[in-house]
Design an enzyme around this catalytic site. Structure first.
Site, PDB file in Angstrom:
ATOM      1  N   CYS A  45      65.128 -45.246  38.893  1.00  8.80           N
ATOM      2  CA  CYS A  45      64.785 -43.944  39.233  1.00  8.80           C
ATOM      3  C   CYS A  45      65.612 -43.474  40.722  1.00  8.80           C
ATOM      4  O   CYS A  45      66.279 -42.420  40.533  1.00  8.80           O
ATOM      5  CB  CYS A  45      63.416 -43.670  39.672  1.00  8.80           C
ATOM      6  SG  CYS A  45      62.128 -44.189  38.217  1.00  8.80           S
TER       7      CYS A  45
HETATM    8  C1  BEZ Z   1      63.110 -48.255  37.404  1.00  9.02           C
HETATM    9  O1  BEZ Z   1      63.015 -46.995  37.836  1.00  9.02           O
HETATM   10  O2  BEZ Z   1      63.747 -48.988  37.815  1.00  9.02           O
HETATM   11  C2  BEZ Z   1      61.858 -48.425  36.564  1.00  9.02           C
HETATM   12  C3  BEZ Z   1      60.660 -47.794  36.741  1.00  9.02           C
HETATM   13  C4  BEZ Z   1      59.666 -48.263  35.970  1.00  9.02           C
HETATM   14  C5  BEZ Z   1      59.794 -49.301  34.967  1.00  9.02           C
HETATM   15  C6  BEZ Z   1      61.018 -49.953  34.706  1.00  9.02           C
HETATM   16  C7  BEZ Z   1      61.917 -49.557  35.801  1.00  9.02           C
END
Ligand code: BEZ
Length: 209
Positions: A45
């Protein structure tokens, strides 16, 4: 009932990192990329929001505004936001909606029960200046989105709104376009340059200026 292309994008008022905003008022007259991410303080994110911030001039050229959403509270968004600039080199320059009661996530069907918990998956909605839904994409939490594709599809939507054309696979701005089936080949030759008929249903032309 689910959302479909051509529906009016549901309006909402919510707290964001830019204060309280109402979606339709905020985007008035512009295109919007409204997208969800699973959670603050997560690696994928962080890269996605930094990439979106870095594309702000490309979005502005296309009369397009970006807005993100997760179910985290506004305090977490404010605490996380500086990390985005620090890690990716571009500070956050668009609002992130806080949706702790999942009200908007449910309105847009951004929570998918098979995906582990009640956080949002990576949904993307492209909304036109008339507030109509023009494109919907859904990525799993583990896969970061390709934001070049999001810009490309805005270009394709804007091009196909302007002229009776469609865009072929992997089209990029400047590439040849496909003449709409609603236009005869004779009319296409009047209207477009370098019309080529490969099949009665497949006519290529230079992209209109
Ligand atoms: C991420 O943004 O890295 C992420 C968030 C939730 C689950 C898997 C990855």
């Amino acid at each position: 009932m689910g959302l479909h292309l051509g529906d009016t994008a549901p309006d909402f008022t919510a707290m964001t990192t830019d204060g309280e905003l109402s979606f339709h008022d905020w985007k008035q007259g512009a295109w919007a990329v409204f997208f969800s991410h699973p959670a603050d303080f997560t690696p994928v994110c962080t890269t996605e929001l930094g990439r979106t911030a870095a594309l702000s001039s490309e979005f502005a050229k296309r009369n397009t505004k970006a807005m993100a959403l997760s179910i985290d509270p506004i305090e977490d968004h404010h605490e996380w936001a500086p990390d985005i600039g620090e890690v990716t080199g571009t500070a956050l320059n668009f609002p992130i909606v806080a949706d702790p009661d999942h009200r908007i996530a449910e309105l847009y069907d951004m929570i998918h029960p098979g995906e582990g918990d009640t956080s949002t998956v990576r949904s993307v909605f492209i909304v036109d200046p008339d507030d109509k839904l023009r494109l919907m994409l859904t990525y799993p939490k583990s896969v970061g989105r390709n934001f070049d594709e999001i810009v490309r599809v805005i270009d394709a939507l804007q091009a196909t709104d302007k002229d009776p054309i469609a865009t072929p696979a992997d089209w990029r701005p400047g590439d040849r376009v496909i003449v709409s089936l609603a236009v005869s080949t004779d009319d296409a030759k009047e209207r477009f340059d370098n019309v080529e008929e490969f099949k009665p249903y497949l006519r290529y032309a230079d992209a209109p200026k």
